[in-house]
Enzyme design. Structure first.
Site, mmCIF file in Angstrom:
data_model
loop_
_atom_site.group_PDB
_atom_site.id
_atom_site.type_symbol
_atom_site.label_atom_id
_atom_site.label_comp_id
_atom_site.label_asym_id
_atom_site.label_seq_id
_atom_site.Cartn_x
_atom_site.Cartn_y
_atom_site.Cartn_z
ATOM 1 N N GLU A 63 1.011 -1.250 -0.131
ATOM 2 C CA GLU A 63 -0.015 0.063 0.052
ATOM 3 C C GLU A 63 0.878 1.356 0.189
ATOM 4 O O GLU A 63 0.523 2.110 -0.512
ATOM 5 C CB GLU A 63 -1.088 -0.023 1.340
ATOM 6 N N THR A 64 1.868 1.064 0.674
ATOM 7 C CA THR A 64 3.062 2.433 0.840
ATOM 8 C C THR A 64 3.503 2.556 -0.594
ATOM 9 O O THR A 64 3.825 3.888 -0.947
ATOM 10 C CB THR A 64 3.912 2.049 1.981
#
Length: 428
Positions: A63-64
């Site tokens: 997600e990052t």
């Protein structure tokens, strides 16, 4: 009443969990770095109302990386804007620290009003963007009471989550209430969000923006330098298997498969990339106990040749490893506890990929692969036989690589469209 009950439950949880926090701090566990920040003991960037400020929240590594892609697109549209990223995990923070278009990063604190309120008090963002599904009631309503629009990007909603939200309908309604717009991965997820009561005009099918990212593409000289740093010779890469994001039990599978295939492919190189850094030593201890000859990437010295089993015990090297491999075996899919990772990652480099039977965490990717007849799925018991056949068939390797790359190509533009919609909404 729901807010009171929710905050009471979170408070009770933190009180009961406090001995664990103390043990982590004393014993230096893998969570030590995040313990105090998540309890609110961290500083936040100061507001600058002369510039647009975006606050992007992600959980961990995948997600990052999406947050980084979004940040680059926002900066391309407005070079003066400020972007801050919050994460939950240590590995997420490690990735965030390397994102070139991010102005700062911090841990998302536990979801108590006094803790989440500090974020908005100091940063005063113009928009909050949640990557995928890490939604927190106090955090989102902290934005809502300040009239800060919230967006959920790369959103998905599993059938089991839908059932849970329906069971606790009041909570689900409160949780989604602050959201201005949902950018969902597929039509299936759009239908599920509609079933949750989300208005159609708040839903956009953007596709999976993980596929519209910019992973590292190494030049020929960079590839040679990378191989050299790992102690790999060109001759050792004719048959090179990359086991990406392995979990407990999958390294044993890699070792067993290597021993079976080595008889027919003497030059076979097996590269294991564990998912979590805290498992590096455990993986190497297992290999040592088995009597296998192996090398650790971090211990390779100049002009030293790696053994035919290599453990890459460093962060941020997986996508580079896929570029030098013959076949990518995407792990997390051979254990029922994880449900797979992004098994299209090797496709960025037109590499053939193999994944296991457990794909429940990645229904969107699985559906894309099924529709395009991309990738090769097999069980643990079938893996060595399937890899044997695939290593003997360069044409099949090419076909699988191309079919996966077509999926990647079709996703291009998803990030730009998502950012464009958000900017237009903010401009009114």
């Amino acid at each position: 009443m729901t807010f009171i009950l929710y905050n009471a439950l979170v408070s009770v949880f933190l009180i009961l969990y406090s001995p664990v926090h103390i043990i982590r701090l004393i014993m230096g566990s893998k969570y030590r770095e995040s313990t105090l920040p998540r309890l609110g003991f961290q500083s936040y960037p100061k507001a600058d109302k002369s510039k647009k400020t975006y606050l992007i929240h992600s959980v961990s590594v995948g997600e990052t990386q999406v947050a980084g892609t979004l940040a680059s697109e926002f900066k391309a549209e407005d070079p003066n804007c400020r972007i801050f990223v919050s994460t939950v995990t240590e590995t997420g923070q490690a990735v965030a620290s390397k994102l070139k278009d991010v102005d700062g990063h911090f841990y998302l604190p536990y979801d108590l009003w006094p803790l989440t309120n500090k974020i908005f008090k100091y940063i005063q963002p113009d928009a909050v963007i949640i990557v995928e599904n890490d939604l927190w009631l106090n955090y989102l309503h902290g934005a809502k009471v300040r009239d800060i629009p919230c967006y959920q990007v790369n959103a998905k909603l599993s059938a089991s989550s839908l059932r849970s939200y329906k069971k606790f309908a009041k909570f689900g309604q409160l949780l989604f209430e602050p959201m201005h717009h949902f950018f969902v991965q597929s039509e299936t997820f759009r239908e599920r969000f509609e079933e949750m009561g989300i208005a159609k005009d708040k839903l956009t099918v953007s596709g999976n923006i993980k596929l519209d990212s910019n992973p590292p593409f190494l030049s020929e000289s960079e590839l040679n330098d990378f191989k050299s740093s790992l102690g790999l010779q060109d001759t050792s890469l004719n048959h090179c298997l990359i086991y990406g994001s392995t979990h407990a039990g999958e390294e044993e599978l890699a070792l067993e498969t290597h021993n079976k295939l080595k008889k027919n492919f003497p030059e076979l190189q097996t590269i294991i990339v564990p998912r979590h850094p805290e498992r590096f030593d455990k993986v190497c201890a297992m290999l040592e106990k088995s009597g296998a000859k192996f090398s650790r990437a971090s211990q390779i010295r100049d002009d030293q040749a790696a053994e035919d089993i290599l453990v890459i015990d460093m962060m941020g090297a997986l996508m580079k490893a896929y570029q030098i491999g013959t076949i990518g075996i995407v792990c997390g899919s051979f254990t029922g506890k994880v449900g797979s990772h992004n098994f299209l990652e090797p496709s960025f480099y037109k590499k053939p990929f193999v994944f296991g039977p457990h794909t429940y965490s990645q229904p969107g990717f699985y559906q894309l692969c099924k529709q395009a007849n991309a990738g090769l799925q097999c069980t643990m018991e079938e893996l060595s036989e399937e890899l044997d056949k695939l290593l003997r068939d360069p044409q099949k390797q090419l076909e699988i690589g191309e079919s996966g790359y077509k999926i990647i190509s079709a996703a291009k533009g998803a990030v730009h469209h998502t950012v464009e919609v958000i900017i237009k909404e903010l401009e009114g």
